[in-house]
Motif scaffolding. Structure first.
Motif, PDB file in Angstrom:
ATOM      1  N   PHE A 122      28.500  -9.643 -48.432  1.00  0.00           N
ATOM      2  CA  PHE A 122      29.794  -8.967 -48.573  1.00  0.00           C
ATOM      3  C   PHE A 122      29.820  -7.586 -47.929  1.00  0.00           C
ATOM      4  N   ARG A 123      28.941  -7.341 -46.964  1.00  0.00           N
ATOM      5  CA  ARG A 123      28.870  -6.017 -46.344  1.00  0.00           C
ATOM      6  C   ARG A 123      30.207  -5.611 -45.726  1.00  0.00           C
ATOM      7  N   LYS A 124      30.822  -6.497 -44.956  1.00  0.00           N
ATOM      8  CA  LYS A 124      32.086  -6.170 -44.299  1.00  0.00           C
ATOM      9  C   LYS A 124      33.208  -5.956 -45.310  1.00  0.00           C
ATOM     10  N   GLN A 125      33.222  -6.765 -46.368  1.00  0.00           N
ATOM     11  CA  GLN A 125      34.257  -6.616 -47.398  1.00  0.00           C
ATOM     12  C   GLN A 125      34.117  -5.287 -48.125  1.00  0.00           C
ATOM     13  N   ILE A 126      32.870  -4.881 -48.361  1.00  0.00           N
ATOM     14  CA  ILE A 126      32.623  -3.589 -49.015  1.00  0.00           C
ATOM     15  C   ILE A 126      33.159  -2.453 -48.160  1.00  0.00           C
ATOM     16  N   GLN A 127      32.907  -2.532 -46.869  1.00  0.00           N
ATOM     17  CA  GLN A 127      33.377  -1.491 -45.968  1.00  0.00           C
ATOM     18  C   GLN A 127      34.898  -1.462 -45.908  1.00  0.00           C
ATOM     19  N   ALA A 128      35.524  -2.655 -45.821  1.00  0.00           N
ATOM     20  CA  ALA A 128      36.986  -2.726 -45.747  1.00  0.00           C
ATOM     21  C   ALA A 128      37.627  -2.197 -47.029  1.00  0.00           C
ATOM     22  N   TYR A 129      37.052  -2.532 -48.170  1.00  0.00           N
ATOM     23  CA  TYR A 129      37.587  -2.073 -49.455  1.00  0.00           C
ATOM     24  C   TYR A 129      37.499  -0.548 -49.557  1.00  0.00           C
ATOM     25  N   ALA A 130      36.368  -0.001 -49.121  1.00  0.00           N
ATOM     26  CA  ALA A 130      36.189   1.451 -49.188  1.00  0.00           C
ATOM     27  C   ALA A 130      37.204   2.168 -48.306  1.00  0.00           C
ATOM     28  N   LEU A 131      37.456   1.620 -47.114  1.00  0.00           N
ATOM     29  CA  LEU A 131      38.448   2.222 -46.232  1.00  0.00           C
ATOM     30  C   LEU A 131      39.836   2.196 -46.859  1.00  0.00           C
ATOM     31  N   LYS A 132      40.161   1.096 -47.515  1.00  0.00           N
ATOM     32  CA  LYS A 132      41.472   0.944 -48.145  1.00  0.00           C
ATOM     33  C   LYS A 132      41.632   1.912 -49.309  1.00  0.00           C
ATOM     34  N   GLN A 133      40.571   2.033 -50.120  1.00  0.00           N
ATOM     35  CA  GLN A 133      40.651   2.874 -51.314  1.00  0.00           C
ATOM     36  C   GLN A 133      40.693   4.362 -50.980  1.00  0.00           C
ATOM     37  N   SER A 134      40.018   4.747 -49.909  1.00  0.00           N
ATOM     38  CA  SER A 134      39.983   6.181 -49.576  1.00  0.00           C
ATOM     39  C   SER A 134      41.366   6.683 -49.179  1.00  0.00           C
ATOM     40  N   GLY A 135      42.091   5.888 -48.403  1.00  0.00           N
ATOM     41  CA  GLY A 135      43.461   6.236 -48.028  1.00  0.00           C
ATOM     42  C   GLY A 135      43.594   7.620 -47.421  1.00  0.00           C
ATOM     43  N   GLY A 136      42.561   8.097 -46.789  1.00  0.00           N
ATOM     44  CA  GLY A 136      42.599   9.409 -46.156  1.00  0.00           C
ATOM     45  C   GLY A 136      42.440  10.561 -47.123  1.00  0.00           C
ATOM     46  N   GLN A 137      42.236  10.263 -48.410  1.00  0.00           N
ATOM     47  CA  GLN A 137      42.089  11.312 -49.423  1.00  0.00           C
ATOM     48  C   GLN A 137      40.632  11.405 -49.879  1.00  0.00           C
ATOM     49  N   GLU A 138      39.778  11.832 -49.002  1.00  0.00           N
ATOM     50  CA  GLU A 138      38.355  11.900 -49.328  1.00  0.00           C
ATOM     51  C   GLU A 138      38.035  13.203 -50.052  1.00  0.00           C
ATOM     52  N   ASN A 139      37.090  13.113 -50.978  1.00  0.00           N
ATOM     53  CA  ASN A 139      36.628  14.273 -51.736  1.00  0.00           C
ATOM     54  C   ASN A 139      35.178  14.541 -51.345  1.00  0.00           C
ATOM     55  N   PRO A 140      34.937  15.523 -50.473  1.00  0.00           N
ATOM     56  CA  PRO A 140      33.584  15.773 -49.964  1.00  0.00           C
ATOM     57  C   PRO A 140      32.549  16.018 -51.063  1.00  0.00           C
ATOM     58  N   GLN A 141      32.935  16.794 -52.088  1.00  0.00           N
ATOM     59  CA  GLN A 141      31.995  17.099 -53.154  1.00  0.00           C
ATOM     60  C   GLN A 141      31.647  15.846 -53.957  1.00  0.00           C
ATOM     61  N   ARG A 142      32.641  15.019 -54.221  1.00  0.00           N
ATOM     62  CA  ARG A 142      32.414  13.765 -54.944  1.00  0.00           C
ATOM     63  C   ARG A 142      31.516  12.835 -54.129  1.00  0.00           C
ATOM     64  N   THR A 143      31.785  12.761 -52.829  1.00  0.00           N
ATOM     65  CA  THR A 143      30.971  11.912 -51.957  1.00  0.00           C
ATOM     66  C   THR A 143      29.518  12.385 -51.940  1.00  0.00           C
ATOM     67  N   LYS A 144      29.332  13.699 -51.912  1.00  0.00           N
ATOM     68  CA  LYS A 144      27.982  14.263 -51.913  1.00  0.00           C
ATOM     69  C   LYS A 144      27.236  13.890 -53.189  1.00  0.00           C
ATOM     70  N   LEU A 145      27.893  14.069 -54.337  1.00  0.00           N
ATOM     71  CA  LEU A 145      27.252  13.764 -55.617  1.00  0.00           C
ATOM     72  C   LEU A 145      26.942  12.267 -55.747  1.00  0.00           C
ATOM     73  N   LEU A 146      27.869  11.429 -55.305  1.00  0.00           N
ATOM     74  CA  LEU A 146      27.645   9.986 -55.374  1.00  0.00           C
ATOM     75  C   LEU A 146      26.520   9.555 -54.437  1.00  0.00           C
ATOM     76  N   THR A 147      26.386  10.242 -53.310  1.00  0.00           N
ATOM     77  CA  THR A 147      25.291   9.923 -52.379  1.00  0.00           C
ATOM     78  C   THR A 147      23.940  10.262 -53.006  1.00  0.00           C
ATOM     79  N   ILE A 148      23.862  11.407 -53.672  1.00  0.00           N
ATOM     80  CA  ILE A 148      22.625  11.794 -54.350  1.00  0.00           C
ATOM     81  C   ILE A 148      22.297  10.809 -55.465  1.00  0.00           C
TER      82      ILE A 148
END
Length: 259
Positions: A122-148
């Motif tokens: 499901f690699r491609k589906q995961i990527q497509a879902y993430a693109l849809k959910q972000s909707g251009g409203q990314e939170n850099p700090q949240r992304t950083k914490l989730l990456t850690i």
């Protein structure tokens, strides 16, 4: 037997070169199920095996400029401490060394393989879902914490089973960084796997679960295998490779859990 190990190393190296994943997912269960290696020894040896082989991949990606070192650093910030703590706990609760945690490692490895199979399919589906959910409203700090946090989960999983740094790591990055080029995601994940597997491998060495002769035999085969797989990968479509690899992981993972 060392010749058989070298052949196994070549086969797994070729598959890693072809698919980009499958080092720990295939080598560790192969050592356990085919050669009868103690699970903890198989995990410890495979971690150092992965560190050496993926170091070569990191050099190649680094020279191409396809490693996002910020992403790699964030993952390592979570994974290295998590791996260290996991290994300390493993040593404390399994003072007998290689035999004490064999059952835990076996079940953990099986579960990790099944998760890896799902991530591959499901690699491609995961990527497509993430693109849809972000909707251009990314939170850099949240992304950083989730990456850690993702790095910490990978650190625990890789330290116990040697599996997860590849397919699971890539899939998590697809979700967290949907606009990052695929090649940069793969390069960043490979770069992160080197210090993680090295730290975890050294930890298993101190626990007495590394077979150096076995490691040497595997590397003799894997290095040319990776070279060959990388060169022929462009001739085999990804849609053919991913289902085959995922099916193998499901079969092996199920067998380990049921054993």
């Amino acid at each position: 037997m060392s010749i058989a190990y070298t052949i196994a190393g070549f086969a797994v190296g070729a598959i890693v070169g072809l698919t980009g994943v499958g080092g720990g997912s295939l080598m560790t269960p192969l050592l356990v199920l085919l050669f009868g290696i103690n699970p903890s020894v198989a995990v410890g040896t495979d971690l150092l095996y992965a560190a050496v082989t993926k170091a070569g991949g990191t050099v190649a990606h680094g020279m191409k400029g396809t490693v996002d070192w910020t992403v790699t650093r964030r993952l390592a910030t979570g994974s290295i401490p998590a791996a260290t703590i996991t290994l300390l706990l493993l040593g404390y609760f399994a003072p007998g060394g290689i035999g004490g945690a064999a059952s835990l490692i076996k079940v953990s490895l099986g579960v990790a393989l099944l998760l890896t199979a799902v991530a591959i399919v499901f690699r491609k589906q995961i990527q497509a879902y993430a693109l849809k959910q972000s909707g251009g409203q990314e939170n850099p700090q949240r992304t950083k914490l989730l990456t850690i946090l993702t790095g910490a989960v990978l650190g625990i999983l890789v330290s116990i089973s040697s599996v997860g740094a590849g397919a699971l790591g890539v899939s998590a990055l697809f979700f967290l960084y949907p606009r990052l080029a695929t090649l940069r995601i793969v390069g960043s994940d490979i770069a992160h796997a080197v210090p993680l597997t090295l730290v975890a491998g050294i930890g298993h060495w101190f626990l007495g679960s590394v077979d150096w002769a076995l490691l040497g035999s595997l590397l003799i085969g894997s290095l040319p295998g990776i070279w060959l797989g990388s060169h022929i990968s462009t001739r085999i479509p990804d849609r053919v490779l991913r289902p085959i690899l995922a099916t193998m992981l499901v079969l092996v993972g199920s067998k380990l859990i049921a054993a």
